[in-house]
Scaffold this motif. Structure first.
Motif, mmCIF file in Angstrom:
data_model
loop_
_atom_site.group_PDB
_atom_site.id
_atom_site.type_symbol
_atom_site.label_atom_id
_atom_site.label_comp_id
_atom_site.label_asym_id
_atom_site.label_seq_id
_atom_site.Cartn_x
_atom_site.Cartn_y
_atom_site.Cartn_z
ATOM 1 N N LYS A 32 49.350 30.994 40.190
ATOM 2 C CA LYS A 32 50.504 31.483 40.691
ATOM 3 C C LYS A 32 50.726 31.328 42.123
ATOM 4 O O LYS A 32 50.178 31.516 42.821
ATOM 5 N N MET A 33 51.652 30.115 42.282
ATOM 6 C CA MET A 33 52.087 29.950 43.771
ATOM 7 C C MET A 33 52.992 30.707 44.453
ATOM 8 O O MET A 33 53.986 31.226 43.578
ATOM 9 N N SER A 34 53.182 30.779 45.696
ATOM 10 C CA SER A 34 54.294 31.316 46.364
ATOM 11 C C SER A 34 54.546 32.765 45.939
ATOM 12 O O SER A 34 55.785 33.005 45.589
ATOM 13 N N VAL A 35 53.505 33.486 45.798
ATOM 14 C CA VAL A 35 53.917 34.933 45.427
ATOM 15 C C VAL A 35 53.134 35.799 46.649
ATOM 16 O O VAL A 35 52.539 35.473 47.325
ATOM 17 N N ALA A 36 53.704 37.148 46.562
ATOM 18 C CA ALA A 36 53.217 37.869 47.660
ATOM 19 C C ALA A 36 52.498 39.086 46.925
ATOM 20 O O ALA A 36 53.004 39.898 45.999
ATOM 21 N N ILE A 37 51.439 39.306 47.487
ATOM 22 C CA ILE A 37 50.572 40.428 46.619
ATOM 23 C C ILE A 37 51.089 41.694 47.484
ATOM 24 O O ILE A 37 51.299 41.856 48.660
ATOM 25 N N LYS A 38 51.397 42.695 46.345
ATOM 26 C CA LYS A 38 51.908 43.941 46.947
ATOM 27 C C LYS A 38 50.646 44.852 46.887
ATOM 28 O O LYS A 38 50.805 45.977 47.762
ATOM 29 N N LYS A 39 49.843 44.979 45.973
ATOM 30 C CA LYS A 39 49.059 46.054 45.679
ATOM 31 C C LYS A 39 47.673 45.829 44.646
ATOM 32 O O LYS A 39 48.028 45.015 43.609
ATOM 33 N N VAL A 40 46.565 46.034 45.179
ATOM 34 C CA VAL A 40 45.488 45.877 44.267
ATOM 35 C C VAL A 40 44.847 47.389 43.977
ATOM 36 O O VAL A 40 44.618 48.054 44.861
ATOM 37 N N GLU A 43 42.223 50.600 38.040
ATOM 38 C CA GLU A 43 42.724 51.790 36.787
ATOM 39 C C GLU A 43 41.977 51.428 35.808
ATOM 40 O O GLU A 43 41.780 50.620 35.042
ATOM 41 N N ALA A 44 41.244 52.488 35.476
ATOM 42 C CA ALA A 44 40.459 52.488 33.835
ATOM 43 C C ALA A 44 39.563 51.437 33.985
ATOM 44 O O ALA A 44 39.399 50.767 32.930
ATOM 45 N N GLY A 45 38.741 51.189 34.850
ATOM 46 C CA GLY A 45 37.943 50.099 34.945
ATOM 47 C C GLY A 45 38.246 48.627 35.115
ATOM 48 O O GLY A 45 37.569 47.598 35.003
ATOM 49 N N GLN A 46 39.689 48.467 35.230
ATOM 50 C CA GLN A 46 40.303 47.112 35.517
ATOM 51 C C GLN A 46 40.914 47.007 36.728
ATOM 52 O O GLN A 46 41.568 48.048 37.267
ATOM 53 N N ALA A 47 40.687 45.840 37.433
ATOM 54 C CA ALA A 47 41.329 45.509 38.549
ATOM 55 C C ALA A 47 43.056 45.328 38.192
ATOM 56 O O ALA A 47 43.090 44.405 37.143
ATOM 57 N N VAL A 48 44.073 46.076 38.939
ATOM 58 C CA VAL A 48 45.322 45.538 38.598
ATOM 59 C C VAL A 48 45.804 45.090 39.861
ATOM 60 O O VAL A 48 45.835 45.581 40.980
ATOM 61 N N VAL A 49 46.469 43.608 39.849
ATOM 62 C CA VAL A 49 47.103 43.123 40.893
ATOM 63 C C VAL A 49 48.501 43.068 40.719
ATOM 64 O O VAL A 49 48.955 42.697 39.777
ATOM 65 N N ARG A 50 49.211 43.824 41.738
ATOM 66 C CA ARG A 50 50.843 43.852 41.662
ATOM 67 C C ARG A 50 51.158 42.629 42.699
ATOM 68 O O ARG A 50 50.750 42.860 43.709
ATOM 69 N N GLU A 57 58.622 42.133 40.671
ATOM 70 C CA GLU A 57 57.427 42.542 40.998
ATOM 71 C C GLU A 57 56.804 42.506 39.419
ATOM 72 O O GLU A 57 57.402 42.746 38.346
ATOM 73 N N GLN A 58 55.316 41.986 39.427
ATOM 74 C CA GLN A 58 54.671 41.546 38.245
ATOM 75 C C GLN A 58 53.301 42.259 38.450
ATOM 76 O O GLN A 58 52.865 42.323 39.527
ATOM 77 N N GLY A 59 52.536 42.185 37.554
ATOM 78 C CA GLY A 59 51.243 42.564 37.671
ATOM 79 C C GLY A 59 50.431 42.031 36.510
ATOM 80 O O GLY A 59 50.755 41.385 35.421
ATOM 81 N N VAL A 60 49.074 41.912 36.977
ATOM 82 C CA VAL A 60 48.037 41.259 36.113
ATOM 83 C C VAL A 60 46.619 42.216 35.974
ATOM 84 O O VAL A 60 46.532 42.720 37.134
ATOM 85 N N SER A 61 46.032 42.308 35.020
ATOM 86 C CA SER A 61 44.779 42.973 35.041
ATOM 87 C C SER A 61 43.545 42.157 34.669
ATOM 88 O O SER A 61 43.771 41.150 33.931
ATOM 89 N N ALA A 62 42.582 42.628 35.125
ATOM 90 C CA ALA A 62 41.354 41.801 34.814
ATOM 91 C C ALA A 62 40.049 42.635 35.178
ATOM 92 O O ALA A 62 40.176 43.651 35.820
ATOM 93 N N ASP A 63 38.741 42.189 34.548
ATOM 94 C CA ASP A 63 37.653 42.890 34.788
ATOM 95 C C ASP A 63 37.106 42.815 36.413
ATOM 96 O O ASP A 63 36.689 43.664 36.774
#
Length: 177
Positions: A32-40, A43-50, A57-63
């Motif tokens: 994903k290019m040209s996005v602005a990270i809002k918050k990391v 949550e329940a053992g998962q990293a959530v990047v907003r 605003e969108q989000g993605v979860s990862a180990d």
């Protein structure tokens, strides 16, 4: 998924960058290019990047997440404030083409002097100083010649010499083998 906050210029030729992106996509990586990270958050053992993309605003979860925030010369805690060694506006040790600092008989090599941060640049920095101390003193950063670089991805991305884009900008004819 890889989230890249700014659409930074890359130094590779467009066809090489496209091939790297394609190889990463085959591994299941979405860029994903040209996005602005809002918050990391965790949550329940998962990293959530907003992040925000085109106003949404969108989000993605990862180990796990990897943050590549850029590289800069690490000159803090070297005690340089106790010397007359000057730094550049970017925080690198100020050097001339022979890698002399602003203090007589003190040189700087590698990442602390700024510039390209590759192992073989640091090795060539050593060669410049060695040439001054034990050779004829003609080597310098302005005539260093061809230095190989590698980016450790799968497959590795290595380069020796100019990219096609750099050769064209320098007015050199393209040579395709």
């Amino acid at each position: 998924m890889i989230v890249i906050p700014m659409n930074k210029k890359h130094c590779e030729d467009d066809d090489v960058a496209a091939m790297v992106k394609e190889n990463l996509a085959k591994l299941g990586v979405e860029i994903k290019m040209s996005v602005a990270i809002k918050k990391v958050t965790d949550e329940a053992g998962q990293a959530v990047v907003r992040y925000e993309e085109q106003g949404n605003e969108q989000g993605v979860s990862a180990d796990k997440i990897l943050v590549a925030a850029g590289r800069h010369p690490v000159t803090e805690n070297l005690g340089l404030e106790n010397t007359d060694i000057q730094l550049t506006d970017q925080g690198a040790i100020k050097v001339d083409p022979h890698l002399h600092t602003t203090v007589s008989n003190v040189w700087a090599i590698g990442d602390v002097k700024g510039g390209p941060q590759f192992t073989y640049i640091s090795l060539d920095d050593f060669r410049i100083i060695k040439d001054e101390l034990f050779g004829d003193g003609t080597r310098q950063t302005t005539n260093r010649g061809v230095v190989p670089t590698s980016v450790f991805i799968e497959p590795p991305l290595s380069q020796v010499g100019l990219t096609e884009k750099q050769a064209q900008a320098a007015g050199k004819a393209s040579m395709i083998y």
